[in-house]
Scaffold this motif. Structure first.
Motif, PDB file in Angstrom:
ATOM      1  N   ALA A 125       0.832  -1.201   0.000  1.00 23.40           N
ATOM      2  CA  ALA A 125       0.000   0.000   0.000  1.00 23.40           C
ATOM      3  C   ALA A 125       0.867   1.251   0.000  1.00 23.40           C
ATOM      4  O   ALA A 125       2.083   1.186   0.175  1.00 23.40           O
ATOM      5  CB  ALA A 125      -0.917  -0.010   1.226  1.00 23.40           C
ATOM      6  N   GLY A 126       0.202   2.382  -0.191  1.00 27.51           N
ATOM      7  CA  GLY A 126       0.903   3.665  -0.175  1.00 27.51           C
ATOM      8  C   GLY A 126       0.356   4.587  -1.246  1.00 27.51           C
ATOM      9  O   GLY A 126      -0.214   4.125  -2.237  1.00 27.51           O
ATOM     10  N   PRO A 127       0.518   5.887  -1.079  1.00 26.44           N
ATOM     11  CA  PRO A 127       0.054   6.851  -2.083  1.00 26.44           C
ATOM     12  C   PRO A 127       0.767   6.641  -3.419  1.00 26.44           C
ATOM     13  O   PRO A 127       1.840   6.026  -3.488  1.00 26.44           O
ATOM     14  CB  PRO A 127       0.417   8.216  -1.465  1.00 26.44           C
ATOM     15  N   ASN A 128       0.169   7.183  -4.468  1.00 29.47           N
ATOM     16  CA  ASN A 128       0.816   7.142  -5.775  1.00 29.47           C
ATOM     17  C   ASN A 128       2.169   7.840  -5.707  1.00 29.47           C
ATOM     18  O   ASN A 128       2.320   8.876  -5.042  1.00 29.47           O
ATOM     19  CB  ASN A 128      -0.055   7.832  -6.833  1.00 29.47           C
ATOM     20  N   GLY A 129       3.156   7.255  -6.396  1.00 25.15           N
ATOM     21  CA  GLY A 129       4.477   7.862  -6.430  1.00 25.15           C
ATOM     22  C   GLY A 129       5.411   7.405  -5.331  1.00 25.15           C
ATOM     23  O   GLY A 129       6.548   7.877  -5.263  1.00 25.15           O
ATOM     24  N   TYR A 130       4.956   6.480  -4.487  1.00 29.55           N
ATOM     25  CA  TYR A 130       5.799   6.014  -3.387  1.00 29.55           C
ATOM     26  C   TYR A 130       6.559   4.731  -3.732  1.00 29.55           C
ATOM     27  O   TYR A 130       7.281   4.213  -2.894  1.00 29.55           O
ATOM     28  CB  TYR A 130       4.952   5.795  -2.130  1.00 29.55           C
ATOM     29  N   VAL A 171      -0.390  -6.078   5.364  1.00 25.09           N
ATOM     30  CA  VAL A 171      -0.229  -4.818   4.632  1.00 25.09           C
ATOM     31  C   VAL A 171       1.171  -4.261   4.859  1.00 25.09           C
ATOM     32  O   VAL A 171       1.635  -4.141   6.002  1.00 25.09           O
ATOM     33  CB  VAL A 171      -1.287  -3.785   5.054  1.00 25.09           C
ATOM     34  N   LEU A 172       1.843  -3.931   3.766  1.00 26.78           N
ATOM     35  CA  LEU A 172       3.124  -3.230   3.799  1.00 26.78           C
ATOM     36  C   LEU A 172       2.890  -1.834   3.259  1.00 26.78           C
ATOM     37  O   LEU A 172       2.606  -1.660   2.067  1.00 26.78           O
ATOM     38  CB  LEU A 172       4.157  -3.968   2.945  1.00 26.78           C
ATOM     39  N   ASP A 173       2.972  -0.838   4.112  1.00 28.89           N
ATOM     40  CA  ASP A 173       2.708   0.548   3.715  1.00 28.89           C
ATOM     41  C   ASP A 173       4.035   1.238   3.385  1.00 28.89           C
ATOM     42  O   ASP A 173       4.860   1.482   4.263  1.00 28.89           O
ATOM     43  CB  ASP A 173       1.998   1.284   4.854  1.00 28.89           C
ATOM     44  N   LEU A 174       4.224   1.572   2.101  1.00 29.67           N
ATOM     45  CA  LEU A 174       5.488   2.181   1.690  1.00 29.67           C
ATOM     46  C   LEU A 174       5.653   3.589   2.246  1.00 29.67           C
ATOM     47  O   LEU A 174       6.778   4.097   2.273  1.00 29.67           O
ATOM     48  CB  LEU A 174       5.577   2.212   0.161  1.00 29.67           C
TER      49      LEU A 174
END
Length: 208
Positions: free
Chosen positions: A33-38, A200-203
């Motif tokens: 997971a993570g926002p676009n561009g991460y 979940v792995l949050d970048l």
């Protein structure tokens, strides 16, 4: 088992993440997971061996993937965000080509069954250029029904452009693969109805 240790990724002159480690064992489903561009797609490509990390290493069954790429890729199925279709070929022809280029024996009846199951019974012989975005996505996803023997599935936004019924069927397919000892790593912006919640792995937590 897939293991990544202390990965760092730089895109152009921009660092995306560093100090990233992960472990995916048989039966695991990991959501990146993570926002676009991460760096979600960049991480998937690194895990597949299609791009090199700035630092760190990736192991498959305790062996660095760059030491035995052939064996690793025989165990891996990667479906990228963009459907890789030839617009002049039909869904059936595209699926046969994708399987054969991946080194798999092609059973035409099995390909037809997979496309029917994914909801393309009426589009089997149409040129891919006339398909909707959701239908184009389904052609690639049909490979999941043909390549369950590939233990590790890495999927970039597999639910994009799918309707509710297709999302439910795909979710069930991924859960069944994990229940049979397979492993799944995926990115998605959707809340898919998995029977067992994925790890979940949050970048955003390892962003530079």
């Amino acid at each position: 088992m897939l293991y990544a240790n202390d990965l760092a990724c730089v895109k152009g002159d921009r660092p995306l993440f560093r100090g990233l480690s992960l472990r995916v064992a048989p039966g695991d489903l990991l959501r990146v997971a993570g926002p676009n561009g991460y760096g979600k797609t960049s991480l998937l490509r690194i895990l597949c061996g299609l791009a090199m990390p700035e630092s760190g290493e990736i192991l498959w069954n305790d062996v660095p993937i760059n030491r035995d790429r052939e064996s690793y890729h025989r165990s891996l199925l990667y479906l990228g965000h963009a459907p890789a279709l030839n617009d002049l070929l039909s869904p059936l022809e595209n699926l046969r080509f994708a399987c054969s280029s991946g080194g798999d024996k092609v059973d035409e009846d099995a390909c037809i069954d997979a496309l029917v199951r994914i909801g393309l019974a009426q589009q089997l012989d149409l040129p891919a250029r006339v398909l909707s975005q959701g239908q184009r996505r389904r052609v690639g996803l049909a490979r999941l029904f043909l390549e369950a023997d590939r233990k590790l599935w890495i999927l970039d936004e597999p639910f994009t452009a799918l309707d509710v019924a297709a999302v439910a069927d795909l979710t069930s397919t991924l859960s069944e693969h994990c229940a049979a000892g397979g492993m799944v790593v995926l990115t998605t912006h959707q809340d898919a109805p998995f029977a067992k919640a994925p790890t979940v792995l949050d970048l955003a937590e390892v962003a530079c």
